[in-house]
Scaffold this motif. Structure first.
Motif, PDB file in Angstrom:
ATOM      1  N   GLU A  77       1.167  -1.162  -0.174  1.00 32.18           N
ATOM      2  CA  GLU A  77      -0.068   0.300   0.434  1.00 32.18           C
ATOM      3  C   GLU A  77       0.517   1.133  -0.161  1.00 32.18           C
ATOM      4  O   GLU A  77       0.060   2.446   0.199  1.00 32.18           O
ATOM      5  CB  GLU A  77      -0.528   0.067   0.891  1.00 32.18           C
ATOM      6  N   VAL A  86      -8.246   6.019  -1.389  1.00 32.03           N
ATOM      7  CA  VAL A  86      -9.276   4.356  -1.226  1.00 32.03           C
ATOM      8  C   VAL A  86      -9.522   4.020  -3.253  1.00 32.03           C
ATOM      9  O   VAL A  86      -9.610   3.792  -3.518  1.00 32.03           O
ATOM     10  CB  VAL A  86     -10.160   3.980  -0.592  1.00 32.03           C
ATOM     11  N   GLN A 146     -12.829  -3.218  -1.982  1.00 35.76           N
ATOM     12  CA  GLN A 146     -10.660  -3.215  -1.130  1.00 35.76           C
ATOM     13  C   GLN A 146     -10.659  -3.592   0.296  1.00 35.76           C
ATOM     14  O   GLN A 146     -11.114  -3.740   0.724  1.00 35.76           O
ATOM     15  CB  GLN A 146     -10.031  -1.980  -1.945  1.00 35.76           C
ATOM     16  N   ARG A 148      -7.279  -3.163   2.724  1.00 36.07           N
ATOM     17  CA  ARG A 148      -6.006  -3.088   3.328  1.00 36.07           C
ATOM     18  C   ARG A 148      -5.542  -3.452   5.014  1.00 36.07           C
ATOM     19  O   ARG A 148      -6.248  -2.890   5.595  1.00 36.07           O
ATOM     20  CB  ARG A 148      -5.950  -1.093   3.367  1.00 36.07           C
ATOM     21  N   LEU A 153      -2.362  -3.682  -0.061  1.00 41.78           N
ATOM     22  CA  LEU A 153      -3.652  -3.055  -0.575  1.00 41.78           C
ATOM     23  C   LEU A 153      -3.715  -4.749  -1.481  1.00 41.78           C
ATOM     24  O   LEU A 153      -2.680  -5.325  -2.111  1.00 41.78           O
ATOM     25  CB  LEU A 153      -3.231  -2.010  -1.700  1.00 41.78           C
ATOM     26  N   GLN A 155      -7.339  -5.903  -3.960  1.00 42.75           N
ATOM     27  CA  GLN A 155      -8.226  -5.986  -4.560  1.00 42.75           C
ATOM     28  C   GLN A 155      -8.757  -7.178  -5.272  1.00 42.75           C
ATOM     29  O   GLN A 155      -8.334  -7.370  -6.183  1.00 42.75           O
ATOM     30  CB  GLN A 155      -8.254  -4.947  -5.141  1.00 42.75           C
TER      31      GLN A 155
END
Length: 264
Positions: A77, A86, A146, A148, A153, A155
């Motif tokens: 991230e 985001v 998503q 974190r 991160l 997705q």
């Protein structure tokens, strides 16, 4: 879902590089969001259709995974290419999804124009659901989410070739059949699929090729195969067995699990 979580964990531990994964589903599967309550699900219908049922690591609403390509990706991230917002991070990473659709001649676009992303807005406004939608003629064509965690991160998203609205709406509990039918008709005006837009159906392999090229183009990257060790495969299977196959994880939210633990 266990595989997706393991990818996040491995990348956090430095065991794998930034990774993109494509996968499909051997059976229709209803996945619900991390915070979603299972009481809205009609489990008799889940059994009737021989569906699988699982809770995701990410938030959002329920998704019926069936005739589709699913993807997941993990990246640090704090990577220079990843915005802290985001919505902006979603916009950057979803360029791959957008290019994949272009490879299939599907004229989709983001629900919120690029120019809107550069305006100063509050975090809450940025995170309105409409910012996360990819649409064709105003109809949503993919679902994405998503999370974190551990500095990573993750997705993942659903890219449907076709939609079975009858099955989808049978899987939910409604106050009446009239209400179910009304909601189904409303949904048909808000959602679409590749087959509905193009009149064509695609195999899993065709979808994988189109979206692999799409991610390489959209993110300006080169993808190479990643081979897992036997130990890593065992880790996925163990997490699936101890977490994602359990009633406690799938049927209860975190708060509900905490309440049950306190009561015991």
């Amino acid at each position: 879902m266990a595989f997706d979580e393991c990818m996040l964990r491995w990348h956090s531990q430095g065991k794998i590089p930034p990774t993109l994964r494509f996968y499909g589903w051997s059976k229709p599967t209803l996945s619900i969001g991390y915070f979603q309550r299972a009481k809205t699900i009609n489990f008799q219908a889940v059994e009737k259709y021989a569906c699988e049922f699982v809770r995701r690591l990410t938030g959002g609403s329920a998704v019926l995974h069936d005739d589709e390509l699913t993807y997941s990706l993990v990246i640090d991230e704090h990577d220079p290419s990843i915005p802290k917002s985001v919505t902006k991070a979603y916009y950057i990473l979803s360029q791959g999804v957008l290019e994949g659709y272009k490879n299939l001649n599907v004229p989709c676009e983001f629900a919120i124009p690029e120019r809107e992303l550069d305006k100063e807005r509050s975090a809450i406004c940025f995170e309105k659901p409409s910012f996360y939608e990819m649409v064709v003629d105003g109809k949503k064509i993919s679902g994405n989410a998503q999370t974190r965690k551990q500095g990573v991160l993750m997705q993942h998203g659903s890219i449907p070739v076709s939609l079975d609205n009858n099955m989808l709406f049978d899987l939910f509990a409604f106050s009446s059949e009239k209400s179910r039918q009304r909601r189904k008709e409303q949904f048909a005006q808000k959602a679409t699929s590749i087959k509905e837009v193009t009149g064509k159906s695609y195999t899993y392999e065709q979808m994988k090729v189109a979206f692999k090229k799409g991610f390489e183009t959209g993110l300006d990257i080169h993808l190479s195969p990643l081979k897992l060790s036997e130990e890593q495969w065992k880790e996925v299977q163990e997490l699936a067995h101890t977490k994602y196959e359990t009633d406690m994880w799938n049927y209860y939210t975190t708060k509900e699990r905490e309440t049950i633990a306190t009561a015991n």
